[in-house]
Write a protein that holds these residues in place. Structure first.
Motif, short mmCIF file in Angstrom:
data_model
loop_
_atom_site.label_atom_id
_atom_site.label_comp_id
_atom_site.label_asym_id
_atom_site.label_seq_id
_atom_site.Cartn_x
_atom_site.Cartn_y
_atom_site.Cartn_z
N UNK A 186 -10.26 -15.63 6.27
CA UNK A 186 -11.21 -16.02 6.23
C UNK A 186 -12.09 -14.81 5.30
N UNK A 187 -11.39 -14.28 4.61
CA UNK A 187 -11.91 -13.52 3.54
C UNK A 187 -11.14 -13.91 2.23
N UNK A 188 -9.83 -14.06 2.40
CA UNK A 188 -9.02 -14.26 0.62
C UNK A 188 -9.15 -15.66 1.32
N UNK A 189 -8.98 -16.63 -0.42
CA UNK A 189 -8.64 -17.66 -0.96
C UNK A 189 -7.53 -18.31 -1.46
N UNK A 190 -6.24 -18.34 -1.41
CA UNK A 190 -5.31 -19.09 -2.64
C UNK A 190 -5.64 -20.09 -2.52
N UNK A 191 -4.83 -20.84 -4.69
CA UNK A 191 -5.17 -21.63 -4.96
C UNK A 191 -4.40 -21.73 -5.62
N UNK A 192 -4.20 -23.03 -6.41
CA UNK A 192 -3.13 -22.81 -7.36
C UNK A 192 -3.20 -23.60 -8.32
N UNK A 193 -3.18 -23.87 -9.65
CA UNK A 193 -3.64 -24.90 -10.59
C UNK A 193 -2.08 -25.05 -11.18
N UNK B 7 1.13 -1.16 -0.11
CA UNK B 7 -0.27 0.04 -0.18
C UNK B 7 1.24 1.39 0.12
N UNK B 8 0.43 2.80 -0.24
CA UNK B 8 1.30 3.67 -0.78
C UNK B 8 1.87 3.42 1.11
N UNK B 9 3.10 4.73 0.70
CA UNK B 9 3.64 4.32 1.77
C UNK B 9 4.09 3.46 3.35
N UNK B 10 3.75 1.91 3.14
CA UNK B 10 3.79 1.19 3.25
C UNK B 10 4.65 0.10 2.99
N UNK B 11 5.59 -0.72 3.76
CA UNK B 11 6.05 -1.54 3.15
C UNK B 11 5.69 -2.93 2.18
N UNK B 12 6.34 -4.11 1.63
CA UNK B 12 4.97 -5.17 1.30
C UNK B 12 4.92 -5.99 2.04
N UNK B 13 3.99 -6.65 2.03
CA UNK B 13 3.93 -7.67 3.31
C UNK B 13 2.92 -8.43 2.49
N UNK B 14 2.98 -10.49 3.07
CA UNK B 14 3.14 -11.13 2.84
C UNK B 14 0.84 -11.07 3.28
N UNK B 15 0.34 -11.56 1.55
CA UNK B 15 -0.90 -11.45 2.10
C UNK B 15 -1.10 -13.19 2.03
N UNK B 16 -1.04 -14.41 1.42
CA UNK B 16 -1.02 -15.34 1.44
C UNK B 16 -0.09 -16.22 0.11
N UNK B 17 0.49 -17.37 0.83
CA UNK B 17 1.33 -18.26 0.36
C UNK B 17 0.95 -19.41 -0.46
N UNK B 18 1.18 -20.49 -0.72
CA UNK B 18 0.48 -21.92 -1.22
C UNK B 18 2.05 -22.34 -0.97
N UNK B 19 3.05 -23.76 -0.26
CA UNK B 19 3.19 -24.27 -1.21
C UNK B 19 3.17 -25.65 -2.18
N UNK B 20 4.31 -25.76 -2.17
CA UNK B 20 3.30 -27.08 -3.84
C UNK B 20 3.12 -28.17 -3.51
N UNK B 21 3.01 -28.99 -2.11
CA UNK B 21 1.96 -29.72 -1.87
C UNK B 21 0.84 -29.03 -1.16
N UNK B 22 0.17 -28.28 -1.09
CA UNK B 22 -1.23 -27.24 -1.22
C UNK B 22 -1.06 -26.80 1.05
#
Length: 119
Positions: free
Chosen positions: A64-71, A39-54
């Motif tokens: 509870x609001x965001x969902x990460x997934x991978x194909x 965000x403006x004036x803020x540091x980059x932050x992790x939102x979500x991550x998913x490993x190769x194993x899920x």
């Protein structure tokens, strides 16, 4: 290897957006994939991550609001964002640990996609 992110835009509070990020090039394997935001004036932050194993990891602010997934066959990671708040406004970057034509694993970043949430 390149990461191409898409899906950002302007949405009203309470709305939803889906971000996508596709990796292309000579790819032998992809490890953890994730989304960060700045965000403006803020540091980059992790939102979500998913490993190769899920295995999943979320920032407390988006649980509870965001969902990460991978194909995996498509080398693509997604971020489904629901119940968006104005404080979610930021440039969102995708990230992936990729083993390409060399024998090492390198860290790659997408170009960033802007998400703006209006109140």
């Amino acid at each position: 290897v390149q990461l191409q992110a898409s899906g950002g835009g302007l949405v009203q509070a309470g709305g939803s957006l889906r971000l996508s990020c596709a990796a292309s090039g000579t790819i032998f394997s992809i490890g953890t994939m994730g989304w960060y935001r700045q965000a403006p004036g803020k540091q980059r932050e992790l939102v979500a991550a998913i490993t190769s194993g899920g295995r999943l990891n979320y920032a407390d602010s988006v649980k509870g609001r965001f969902t990460i997934s991978r194909d995996n066959p498509k080398n693509t990671v997604y971020l489904q964002m629901n119940s968006l708040k104005p404080e979610d406004t930021a440039v969102y970057y995708c990230n992936a640990a990729i083993r390409g034509s060399s024998s090492r694993i390198d860290d790659y970043w997408g170009q960033g996609t802007l998400v703006t949430v209006s109140s």
